[in-house]
Each structure stands twice: as C-alpha cells, then as structure tokens.
Write an enzyme that holds these catalytic residues in place. Structure first.
Site, short mmCIF file in Angstrom:
data_model
loop_
_atom_site.label_atom_id
_atom_site.label_comp_id
_atom_site.label_asym_id
_atom_site.label_seq_id
_atom_site.Cartn_x
_atom_site.Cartn_y
_atom_site.Cartn_z
N ASN A 11 44.66 70.07 73.80
CA ASN A 11 44.09 69.11 72.85
C ASN A 11 44.10 69.83 71.49
O ASN A 11 43.25 70.67 71.23
CB ASN A 11 42.67 68.75 73.29
CG ASN A 11 42.06 67.68 72.42
OD1 ASN A 11 42.65 67.26 71.43
ND2 ASN A 11 40.86 67.25 72.78
N ARG A 94 47.02 65.81 74.80
CA ARG A 94 46.33 64.64 74.29
C ARG A 94 46.99 64.28 72.95
O ARG A 94 47.02 65.10 72.03
CB ARG A 94 44.87 64.98 74.05
CG ARG A 94 44.10 63.83 73.51
CD ARG A 94 42.70 64.28 73.19
NE ARG A 94 41.89 63.12 72.94
CZ ARG A 94 40.58 63.12 73.02
NH1 ARG A 94 39.94 64.22 73.35
NH2 ARG A 94 39.90 62.04 72.77
N HIS A 182 39.75 56.76 72.43
CA HIS A 182 38.98 57.27 73.59
C HIS A 182 39.52 56.71 74.91
O HIS A 182 38.81 56.64 75.92
CB HIS A 182 37.47 56.92 73.48
CG HIS A 182 36.77 57.64 72.39
ND1 HIS A 182 35.80 57.05 71.60
CD2 HIS A 182 36.89 58.92 71.94
CE1 HIS A 182 35.36 57.93 70.71
NE2 HIS A 182 36.02 59.06 70.89
N LEU A 210 29.66 57.86 73.91
CA LEU A 210 28.86 58.27 72.75
C LEU A 210 28.93 59.78 72.61
O LEU A 210 28.25 60.52 73.32
CB LEU A 210 27.41 57.79 72.92
CG LEU A 210 27.22 56.31 73.30
CD1 LEU A 210 25.73 55.99 73.46
CD2 LEU A 210 27.86 55.39 72.27
N ARG A 242 30.89 59.44 60.65
CA ARG A 242 31.62 58.22 60.26
C ARG A 242 30.67 57.03 60.32
O ARG A 242 29.81 56.98 61.21
CB ARG A 242 32.80 57.98 61.22
CG ARG A 242 33.86 59.04 61.13
CD ARG A 242 34.87 58.91 62.26
NE ARG A 242 34.76 60.01 63.19
CZ ARG A 242 35.34 60.08 64.39
NH1 ARG A 242 36.09 59.09 64.82
NH2 ARG A 242 35.17 61.11 65.16
N GLY A 329 29.09 63.38 75.10
CA GLY A 329 27.98 64.28 74.75
C GLY A 329 26.63 63.63 74.60
O GLY A 329 25.65 64.04 75.24
N GLU A 380 38.33 63.96 80.18
CA GLU A 380 39.63 63.55 79.64
C GLU A 380 40.74 64.52 80.07
O GLU A 380 41.87 64.12 80.31
CB GLU A 380 39.55 63.48 78.11
CG GLU A 380 38.70 62.31 77.64
CD GLU A 380 38.01 62.54 76.30
OE1 GLU A 380 37.22 63.50 76.21
OE2 GLU A 380 38.27 61.77 75.37
P1 AMP Z 1 31.22 65.13 72.40
O1 AMP Z 1 31.92 64.72 71.14
O2 AMP Z 1 31.39 64.18 73.52
O3 AMP Z 1 31.52 66.56 72.79
O4 AMP Z 1 29.66 65.09 72.05
C1 AMP Z 1 29.11 66.02 71.16
C2 AMP Z 1 27.75 65.55 70.72
O5 AMP Z 1 26.89 65.31 71.83
C3 AMP Z 1 27.01 66.57 69.88
O6 AMP Z 1 27.38 66.52 68.55
C4 AMP Z 1 25.57 66.13 70.07
O7 AMP Z 1 25.25 65.20 69.05
C5 AMP Z 1 25.55 65.42 71.39
N1 AMP Z 1 24.74 66.13 72.39
C6 AMP Z 1 25.09 67.15 73.18
N2 AMP Z 1 24.06 67.54 73.94
C7 AMP Z 1 23.00 66.75 73.62
C8 AMP Z 1 21.63 66.64 74.05
N3 AMP Z 1 21.15 67.44 75.01
N4 AMP Z 1 20.86 65.70 73.47
C9 AMP Z 1 21.35 64.89 72.52
N5 AMP Z 1 22.61 64.93 72.09
C10 AMP Z 1 23.43 65.85 72.61
#
Ligand code: AMP
Length: 405
Positions: A11, A94, A182, A210, A242, A329, A380
């Site tokens: 990626n 990806r 996504h 999310l 964004r 996340g 992914e």
């Molecule tokens: P991703 O883009 O799927 O890797 O998600 C990353 C985002 O998940 C981070 O920027 C955080 O905002 C959120 N995140 C990760 N762990 C937590 C948590 N324990 N509580 C709230 N938000 C989280």
C-alpha cells in the site's frame, strides 16, 4: 501452485510504503508473516521497519538510499532472507482508482499500466504513488507477477442513479461521476459478515468504515448499492482532516471573495478541515474524546451527526435497513462514536447494548433491537492477498479451460 507460497502486499503512499507478507497455499489459509513500512521515501532519511505476526520488531533501521526502486530492492532482499522455505510468488497492490475500466483486480501488464496512468487525473494525489511502486518493483524484479486491486472496484455494482451526479451528460460520459472508495474494506466485510451472522447474507446492511478517512456503504446481499464518497475521497461524512459533503457554493465563494486558487482549496479540503478544522485540536478521535475543550466535543458531535444522517440516506437507497456494521480505526475502537451514532439511528429500530458496546463484543445491539449492530475488524491486506492469489490461479487455470474447449 506449490505449498508455502508468499505474497507481498503493498500500500504505497507519497513518502511511505506499507507492506505485509502473507503465506499460504490457498485463499482460506493465508496468514500474515510480516508487516512493516518504508518511510521517508525520497527524503534521504528513509527508514525500514518490520514486525512479525505477533508484532515483535524484526528490523528497524535507517537507510541511506532514498530512491523508490533501491528501497524496494532492499525490501525484497530482506523478505527473501526471512522466508525460510517459502517462495515469493507475487505482489498485490492497493491501487486507489480503477476508473470505469477496472471492475475487478487485474494482473499488471504494460497495457494495464498505460490504462492506469491514464486514470491519474482522477486521483492525482494517490494514484501516482501506487503506480510508482508497481513500476519500481517491476524494475528490480521483472519476473514477479503483480496484481492491482482497486478501492473503487467494489462499487461498480451500483445502480446508475447511485453513480451519477445531476450534471450535463457529457461530463458524466467523460468520467465525472461517483466512484466511491474503501472498496477493499467493504468487500472484506461482505465476505466476513455471513460468517459472523449467516442470516444476514442477503440483508440490507449499512457498513460504516470510520477511520481517518471515513465513508459509509449501503450493501445489499453483499453488493454495494450506494456509498458516501463520490468522485474523490472528499465527499460524504466528515473525516479527520476532510469536511465531507460541503455546499459547492462555499468553494465558489472562497475563489471569488477570498482569491483562493485550486491549491489552496485542495489544502483546505484534504488537510485543514474535518475534525482538525472544527476542533482546532486534532484529527485523531482519541485526542478529541480525551479533551475537555467544547470544540472537541462539537467535532465529535458533528462527525456522529454526519454518519447518522448519511446512514439514514443510504437506508433509503436500499429501501430499508436490516443491520449496521462498524469497522476501521474509529468504528472498531470508539465506544462513544458507536453509542452516539446508533442513538441517532434509534428511530429506525437500532438499540445498543451498552455493556456489549463497552466490551467491544462482535454483536453490540440489545437483544430486542430490531436492527442488529456488529463490530467487524476490517482487513484490506487480506482481501488484496486473496485477490492476488485468485488472479494467479485463474491465469493458471485459463490454458487448461481453453484446451478443454
Ligand atoms: P484508520 O484510518 O482505520 O487506521 O483509523 C485511524 C483512526 O482511528 C485514528 O486516527 C483514530 O482517530 C481512530 N482510533 C484508533 N483507536 C481509537 C480509539 N481507541 N478510540 C477512538 N478512536 C480511535
């Protein structure tokens, strides 16, 4: 294919490249053996880090090359030195955009590369980095089969009305239309949900991806019928940096009244808005949830409001709602966001079990909730690894089928 084949999954971003190596003999036994990343590509401060499947650090080293091909050469040598008896048989990438042309993963050939280059204007911030990694890998290891897996492909099943903007037809025909992103994450959920809840295989499911980028997908019987991201990954729900859906008149105002050019608008929309812009504190949901500042609470509220409001719109696209899935996340980790979003969808028949939500259970809805709610971690990379293996298997099977004809 021989046993213990290894697949390198890549990626690639602008200055970093995340990788993952899977081993297995078929799509159902693929296992991660290493993960890691190259960071600082092109900066003279490149760094290589790798961990094993249990997250133990295997390598963490500064590199004195900055050139992408040289770094990929280093990565391949390192992987091969760690593989034991397994053989590296392919790389899967990806690739953010498949345009209207690619509705499924594809083996990269010079012809495919040329077609992917032609799509660069549709995703100028991401596609060039994805393609640069493919090109650099081909330079250092020309015999290694490479497979491109697209973030847009899963949404090609959408009906016409979900794919177009209400603009003049000639623009739509030029490719100014909704693609959605996504897709690899949604495809993984489409594969995983029937394993978690077999009765939902044919259901109308709102999947909420999310993360730092966020989108929603209306998925009916495992196929995308609508999604919140559109021509770019800017549209839809508010995100880390964004804004999500924004009245286009705001941009005309900024151009006419404040002299914004395309670069400033791009910076505003990709890097300065969303949770960061609203809170003035952070783009990270963890920081916002931990902050006492009212602006942080407002940013979280705006995020949850956007997810619930657009989630309800996607229920209309499916003609109803049978289940909700949270992933990525924020979706997998934020008890607060899941609680607020589902509360706002309460009128549709969604009721949470607060204890299950806090415990990060797989099913977090109350026993009497008309609509069940699940938390399913996305993967992914696993999806790309499976696609890569399948594309190679199909190629190997094709001559046999042709001979049988
Ligand atoms: P991703 O883009 O799927 O890797 O998600 C990353 C985002 O998940 C981070 O920027 C955080 O905002 C959120 N995140 C990760 N762990 C937590 C948590 N324990 N509580 C709230 N938000 C989280």
């Amino acid at each position: 294919m021989s046993e213990r084949n290894a697949y390198l999954i890549i990626n690639a971003g602008s200055s970093s490249l995340k990788f993952c190596v899977f081993q297995g003999s078929g799509t159902e036994d693929l296992e991660v053996v290493f993960t890691g990343q190259m960071s600082g590509i092109g900066t003279q401060q490149a760094k290589f880090e790798a961990k094993d499947a249990h997250k133990h650090v295997l390598a963490s080293t500064a590199l004195d090359q900055s050139d992408r091909a040289a770094l990929l050469g280093y990565l391949l040598d390192w992987i091969r030195s760690q593989l034991g008896g397994a053989k590296l048989v392919a790389a899967g990438h990806r690739v953010v955009h498949g345009g209207t042309r690619f509705a499924a993963p594809v083996r990269v050939t010079p012809q495919v590369m040329a077609e992917l280059e032609a799509i660069v204007p549709l995703a100028p911030l991401h596609q060039p980095h994805n393609l640069a990694a493919i090109g650099a890998l081909a330079d250092v290891y020309p015999e290694l089969p490479q497979v491109a897996c697209f973030d847009t492909a899963f949404h090609q099943s959408q009906p016409w009305q979900s794919q177009v903007f209400a603009i003049p037809r000639e623009l739509t025909q030029e490719g100014v239309r909704r693609y959605g992103f996504h897709g690899l994450s949604y495809e993984y959920i489409a594969h995983r949900l029937p394993q978690v809840a077999p009765e939902l295989a044919d259901a109308r499911v709102l999947v909420c991806h999310l993360g730092s980028g966020a989108s929603l997908c209306a998925m009916a019987a495992g196929r995308s019928v609508d999604t919140t991201m559109g021509f770019t990954a800017l549209d839809g729900v508010p995100m880390g940096t964004r804004p999500g859906t924004i009245d286009p008149g705001v941009l005309i105002y900024l151009m006419r009244q404040k002299g914004y050019g395309a670069d400033e608008i791009e910076k505003l929309l990709y890097h300065k808005s969303g949770m960061l812009g609203v809170s003035g504190i952070s783009n990270d949901m963890r920081d916002l949830e931990g902050s006492e500042a009212p602006e942080a609470a407002e940013a979280v509220e705006l995020f949850c409001h956007g997810v619930a409001k657009q989630g309800a719109a996607l229920a209309a696209s499916m003609g109803g709602l049978d289940a909700v899935v949270f992933t990525a996340g924020v979706g997998e980790n934020s008890t607060l966001v899941r609680a607020r979003v589902t509360e706002k969808l309460g009128w549709l028949g969604v009721r949470l079990d607060p204890a299950a939500n806090r415990a990060k259970a797989t099913r977090i809805s109350a026993a009497d909730s008309r609509i069940p709610v699940y938390v399913i971690p996305t993967d992914e990379e696993q999806m790309i690894a499976r696609h890569t293996l399948r594309v190679l298997q199909a190629e190997q099977a094709a001559p046999v089928l042709a001979a049988a004809d």
